[in-house]
Design an enzyme around this catalytic site. Sequence first.
Site, short mmCIF file in Angstrom:
data_model
loop_
_atom_site.label_atom_id
_atom_site.label_comp_id
_atom_site.label_asym_id
_atom_site.label_seq_id
_atom_site.Cartn_x
_atom_site.Cartn_y
_atom_site.Cartn_z
N SER A 252 33.51 -81.44 26.85
CA SER A 252 34.88 -81.13 26.41
C SER A 252 35.56 -82.38 25.86
CB SER A 252 35.70 -80.49 27.54
OG SER A 252 35.91 -81.39 28.59
N THR A 253 35.21 -83.54 26.40
CA THR A 253 35.82 -84.78 25.93
C THR A 253 35.39 -85.08 24.49
OG1 THR A 253 35.80 -85.63 28.18
CG2 THR A 253 36.14 -87.24 26.44
N SER B 27 37.90 -80.90 30.84
CA SER B 27 37.44 -80.80 32.22
C SER B 27 37.15 -82.16 32.83
CB SER B 27 36.15 -79.97 32.26
OG SER B 27 35.11 -80.71 31.64
N GLY B 28 37.17 -83.19 31.99
CA GLY B 28 36.73 -84.50 32.48
C GLY B 28 35.26 -84.72 32.18
N VAL C 207 31.64 -84.56 29.78
CA VAL C 207 31.29 -85.16 28.49
C VAL C 207 31.56 -84.20 27.33
CG1 VAL C 207 29.38 -86.13 27.16
CG2 VAL C 207 29.52 -86.56 29.61
N HIS D 253 0.39 -80.17 21.90
CA HIS D 253 1.86 -80.19 21.78
C HIS D 253 2.38 -81.57 21.39
CE1 HIS D 253 2.78 -76.16 23.26
NE2 HIS D 253 1.65 -76.28 23.93
N GLU E 34 5.32 -82.31 20.75
CA GLU E 34 6.71 -82.49 21.18
C GLU E 34 6.84 -83.06 22.59
OE1 GLU E 34 5.06 -79.74 20.68
OE2 GLU E 34 5.61 -78.10 22.01
N CYS F 63 0.24 -75.12 18.62
CA CYS F 63 -0.35 -74.31 19.69
C CYS F 63 -0.47 -72.84 19.26
CB CYS F 63 0.43 -74.48 20.98
SG CYS F 63 -0.49 -73.88 22.39
#
Length: 512
Positions: free
Chosen positions: A228-229, A223-224, A226, A169, A171, A81
Amino acid sequence: MHMQNNVLILDFGSQYTQLIARRVRELNIYCEIHPFNKSIKNIDNYKAVILSGSPFSVRAEDAPHPDLSKIKTKKPLLGVCYGAQYLSHHYGGKVEPSNIREYGRANLSEISENELLFEGIENGSQVWMSHSDTITKLPENGVRLASTKDVTNAAYRIQGEDTYAIQFHPEVYHTTYGKNMLENFLVKIAKIEQTWTPAAFVDTTVAELKEKLGNDKVILGLSGGVDSTVAAVLLHKAIGKNLYCIFVNNGLLRKNEFQNVLDQYEDMGLNVKGVDSSNRFLDALKGIVDPELKRKAIGRVFIEVFDDEAHLVEDVHWLAQGTIYPDVIESVSATGGPSATIKSHHNVGGLPDFMKLKVVEPLRMIFKDEVRRVGAQMGIATDLLGRHPFPGPGLGIRILGAITAEKVKVLQEVDAIFIDGLKKWNLYNQVWQAGAMLLPVNSVGVMGDERTYEKVVALRAVESTDGMTADWVNLPYKFLQETSNLIINRVKGVNRVVYDISSKPPATIEWE
Ligand code: XMP
């Protein structure tokens, strides 16, 4: 990091730049986004360069004018583009305002035969346009590769160079063969190997973490969620028990969440300490009504609690965070100049001075969908990886008005009925985020022969890809009916349920 297969995406401020990066990564090729106006170090490390779109017109005086002398003719180069227009405008071609502004669907025609970029791509296939200028003359040595009904020069290359340009585009999802074109460019033209896989990421990241951290101790707040786990499991693979995880109960989590998630973390072998500070948070929140003040109070107490806990770990040098790539990409603003749009929600720069720890962020170069793939690769349970996002201040910003322990209890019950119902009806995974809000109003009802005057709750379920825009989900009436009945019959203090049918924008996902 991961330099062997690195693609550089030069960002000119298009809303789609991150999508380019995600498509490239889906091809198992590593890439990085850098703003056009920052000098790029180690250009030799990149195997190919992609120029993004832009809200600017190349004809505007303040439009991005990067110096491509170290790139063009030296590296395989693809302009998308604005990128395509720039490669015309500056190299002997011409870009003019188009008579017909082309937005949305178009169809390719006159695709040149035997061109690597278009291998396997059919005439007539759909592409997605979004531009108001058009390339009226190709640059020197330009060879047209494809057209559409309204755009003669929809794609071209430069004879004698690995330089390619496409006006549409590739993408976006609506360009049917967009990903194939990117693959043709990166694999067939630039000859990049497709080795960037979750398994490769885990291996290289664990090795890098081992080298960086040695025998140092690291603390991490779980924190529970995704991010941080997955960050914790990666670090655990690298340094084992030297990773000290702290999981704070702020009293504003979902029903039974603290214990359930803590058990899951322990089952994964993490060195985790659960700290129940519910009362400390509730005390700090007493009487606070303003949403931003609630966020500040919760943030402040979290830091205090976390700091207390961190001090119990002797000789710790590092703080780990689950920061992901969209939080650290420097964005290019439409008014020129680089602007770091940092979301106040997120933890970028959130390290309090007094903690004076070095920061380690194992996920800072990957996107959310990649975080999930990496998590799955390491064997993290799908129910943990597929969880809806949940805000840091938790139910605190879903209880409108002042927060009390009783209100938290009521909302936890309502929320649990709603979320369990979504799971039971197989709707949970079709929804990006769901939750309930406790409204600061009472309404009149009747139960038996009695008049009631009790609380109203609002249910919210949205579909979204990143939370920036969202739409409400058309949940089945039968489900809403059953859920409403269950809530009103089971949760004392609630006599009315409403469903939020607002999109974002103009509404937000949370009510506060
Ligand atoms: P909004 O309400 O701004 O929410 O449309 C967009 C996404 O951000 C989450 N959110 C927060 N997350 N701290 C967080 O960690 C916050 O203060 C906060 N406020 C909103 C929200 O749940 C949604 O996923």
